[in-house]
Design a protein around this motif. Structure first.
Motif, PDB file in Angstrom:
ATOM      1  N   ARG A  25       8.845   2.279  -9.682  1.00  0.00           N
ATOM      2  CA  ARG A  25       8.815   0.941  -9.104  1.00  0.00           C
ATOM      3  C   ARG A  25      10.200   0.492  -8.644  1.00  0.00           C
ATOM      4  NH1 ARG A  25       5.984  -3.012 -13.227  1.00  0.00           N
ATOM      5  NH2 ARG A  25       7.426  -1.933 -14.625  1.00  0.00           N
ATOM      6  N   ARG A  26      11.240   1.146  -9.156  1.00  0.00           N
ATOM      7  CA  ARG A  26      12.606   0.790  -8.785  1.00  0.00           C
ATOM      8  C   ARG A  26      13.107   1.587  -7.577  1.00  0.00           C
ATOM      9  NH1 ARG A  26      15.317  -2.200 -12.616  1.00  0.00           N
ATOM     10  NH2 ARG A  26      14.229  -2.502 -14.602  1.00  0.00           N
ATOM     11  N   SER A  27      12.302   2.512  -7.073  1.00  0.00           N
ATOM     12  CA  SER A  27      12.710   3.305  -5.913  1.00  0.00           C
ATOM     13  C   SER A  27      12.854   2.404  -4.685  1.00  0.00           C
ATOM     14  CB  SER A  27      11.688   4.409  -5.630  1.00  0.00           C
ATOM     15  OG  SER A  27      11.600   5.301  -6.720  1.00  0.00           O
ATOM     16  N   ILE A  76       0.839  -1.208   0.000  1.00  0.00           N
ATOM     17  CA  ILE A  76       0.000   0.000   0.000  1.00  0.00           C
ATOM     18  C   ILE A  76       0.869   1.250   0.000  1.00  0.00           C
ATOM     19  CG2 ILE A  76      -1.653   1.339   1.361  1.00  0.00           C
ATOM     20  CD1 ILE A  76      -2.826  -1.328   2.322  1.00  0.00           C
ATOM     21  N   SER A  77       1.933   1.250   0.813  1.00  0.00           N
ATOM     22  CA  SER A  77       2.836   2.406   0.878  1.00  0.00           C
ATOM     23  C   SER A  77       3.531   2.627  -0.455  1.00  0.00           C
ATOM     24  CB  SER A  77       3.879   2.191   1.980  1.00  0.00           C
ATOM     25  OG  SER A  77       3.267   2.058   3.237  1.00  0.00           O
ATOM     26  N   GLY A  78       3.988   1.532  -1.076  1.00  0.00           N
ATOM     27  CA  GLY A  78       4.633   1.653  -2.385  1.00  0.00           C
ATOM     28  C   GLY A  78       3.692   2.211  -3.434  1.00  0.00           C
ATOM     29  N   LEU A  79       2.441   1.766  -3.413  1.00  0.00           N
ATOM     30  CA  LEU A  79       1.444   2.262  -4.359  1.00  0.00           C
ATOM     31  C   LEU A  79       1.176   3.749  -4.150  1.00  0.00           C
ATOM     32  CD1 LEU A  79      -0.480   1.406  -6.630  1.00  0.00           C
ATOM     33  CD2 LEU A  79      -2.214   0.949  -4.884  1.00  0.00           C
ATOM     34  N   ILE A  80       1.093   4.166  -2.894  1.00  0.00           N
ATOM     35  CA  ILE A  80       0.877   5.589  -2.592  1.00  0.00           C
ATOM     36  C   ILE A  80       2.056   6.427  -3.071  1.00  0.00           C
ATOM     37  CG2 ILE A  80       0.697   7.271  -0.708  1.00  0.00           C
ATOM     38  CD1 ILE A  80      -0.916   5.168   0.834  1.00  0.00           C
ATOM     39  N   LEU A  81       3.275   5.927  -2.854  1.00  0.00           N
ATOM     40  CA  LEU A  81       4.467   6.662  -3.289  1.00  0.00           C
ATOM     41  C   LEU A  81       4.509   6.802  -4.807  1.00  0.00           C
ATOM     42  CD1 LEU A  81       7.151   5.144  -0.888  1.00  0.00           C
ATOM     43  CD2 LEU A  81       6.282   7.483  -0.862  1.00  0.00           C
ATOM     44  N   ILE A  82       4.101   5.759  -5.519  1.00  0.00           N
ATOM     45  CA  ILE A  82       4.103   5.802  -6.989  1.00  0.00           C
ATOM     46  C   ILE A  82       3.025   6.743  -7.517  1.00  0.00           C
ATOM     47  CG2 ILE A  82       3.655   4.427  -9.059  1.00  0.00           C
ATOM     48  CD1 ILE A  82       4.981   2.063  -7.622  1.00  0.00           C
ATOM     49  N   LEU A  83       1.822   6.666  -6.936  1.00  0.00           N
ATOM     50  CA  LEU A  83       0.688   7.431  -7.453  1.00  0.00           C
ATOM     51  C   LEU A  83       0.731   8.909  -7.083  1.00  0.00           C
ATOM     52  CD1 LEU A  83      -2.267   4.926  -6.837  1.00  0.00           C
ATOM     53  CD2 LEU A  83      -1.087   5.432  -8.989  1.00  0.00           C
ATOM     54  N   PHE A  84       1.202   9.218  -5.868  1.00  0.00           N
ATOM     55  CA  PHE A  84       1.087  10.586  -5.377  1.00  0.00           C
ATOM     56  C   PHE A  84       2.419  11.307  -5.177  1.00  0.00           C
ATOM     57  CE2 PHE A  84      -2.709   8.307  -3.825  1.00  0.00           C
ATOM     58  CZ  PHE A  84      -3.689   9.085  -4.413  1.00  0.00           C
ATOM     59  N   PHE A  85       3.516  10.565  -5.128  1.00  0.00           N
ATOM     60  CA  PHE A  85       4.817  11.193  -4.883  1.00  0.00           C
ATOM     61  C   PHE A  85       5.802  10.946  -6.024  1.00  0.00           C
ATOM     62  CE2 PHE A  85       2.812  10.652  -0.777  1.00  0.00           C
ATOM     63  CZ  PHE A  85       3.063  11.868  -0.154  1.00  0.00           C
ATOM     64  N   LYS A  86       5.283  10.461  -7.156  1.00  0.00           N
ATOM     65  CA  LYS A  86       6.081  10.296  -8.376  1.00  0.00           C
ATOM     66  C   LYS A  86       7.328   9.434  -8.164  1.00  0.00           C
ATOM     67  CE  LYS A  86       4.493  14.721 -10.232  1.00  0.00           C
ATOM     68  NZ  LYS A  86       3.408  14.084 -10.980  1.00  0.00           N
ATOM     69  N   ARG A  87       7.207   8.418  -7.324  1.00  0.00           N
ATOM     70  CA  ARG A  87       8.297   7.459  -7.172  1.00  0.00           C
ATOM     71  C   ARG A  87       8.122   6.351  -8.207  1.00  0.00           C
ATOM     72  NH1 ARG A  87      10.203   7.667  -1.754  1.00  0.00           N
ATOM     73  NH2 ARG A  87      11.581   5.901  -2.243  1.00  0.00           N
TER      74      ARG A  87
END
Length: 210
Positions: free
Chosen positions: A176-178, A163-174
């Motif tokens: 999948r390799r971050s 869930i945290s990874g998904l939030i970082l990708i969707l809202f913080f422009k991270r």
């Protein structure tokens, strides 16, 4: 006397161990933002564990060792062998030595599965999805908590990290390799299992068998 010794050990572990592990003087660490957060987390854990009686005092040093590893992982994106050894030593009193032969067999199977997943994901994404330290901590959780509660801690870590990874990708422009440290999520899983383990286990069973 036993409770006092355990409490002293629980306080000593993070405050002495973390600054050394992140190569920072203790006075500098205690006055830093990371140090203040660590102290707050330690105090809250001691309050929850001792005053509110949410989990056994015996689990305090183990949980705080995992907390220390989390802070080190966040700071350095890795942990040293000596850090894992300290966490292992603190976890030893929680292991049921009468059934250790059966526990080790199950842990070995799960560790081999995780190593296979780690190898497969590295082939696909050309980087580790999780590290050797994560597998070590998972093995400690399996030995210390045993059975269903250990899986609750691990599933909670997997779900919360996803869930945290998904939030970082969707809202913080991270991407999948971050890098996303997994030990803090394992520590969160352990904490939630200590205070609400049976309730979480019932929720998971309801998801599997609605």
């Amino acid at each position: 006397m036993l409770i006092a010794s355990i409490l002293g050990l629980a306080i000593l572990i993070p405050l002495v161990w973390i600054p050394t592990s992140i190569s920072q003087y203790r006075r500098e660490f205690l006055s830093s933002r990371l140090g203040i957060i660590a102290i707050i987390l330690i105090v809250l854990t001691l309050i929850l564990g001792l005053i509110l009686n949410l989990f056994s005092t015996l689990y305090l040093p183990c949980f705080l060792a995992f907390l220390a590893l989390s802070i080190i992982d966040i700071k350095h994106h890795s942990v040293r062998i000596i850090d894992l050894v300290i966490a292992t030593i603190v976890t030893l009193p929680l292991i049921d030595w009468a059934t250790i032969s059966m526990s080790l067999g199950l842990v070995l199977i799960i560790v081999l599965m995780l190593l296979a997943i780690k190898w497969g994901l590295k082939k696909i994404y050309s980087q580790d999805a999780f590290g050797g330290a994560d597998i070590w901590i998972i093995a400690l959780i399996l030995l210390a908590f045993k059975g269903a509660l250990a899986m609750v801690a691990i599933y909670t870590a997997i779900i919360s990290s996803a869930i945290s990874g998904l939030i970082l990708i969707l809202f913080f422009k991270r991407s999948r390799r971050s890098y996303l440290p997994f030990i803090p999520f394992l520590t969160l899983g352990v904490f939630l299992t200590l205070i609400q383990g049976p309730e979480l286990l019932e929720i998971y069973f309801q998801w599997i068998y609605p």
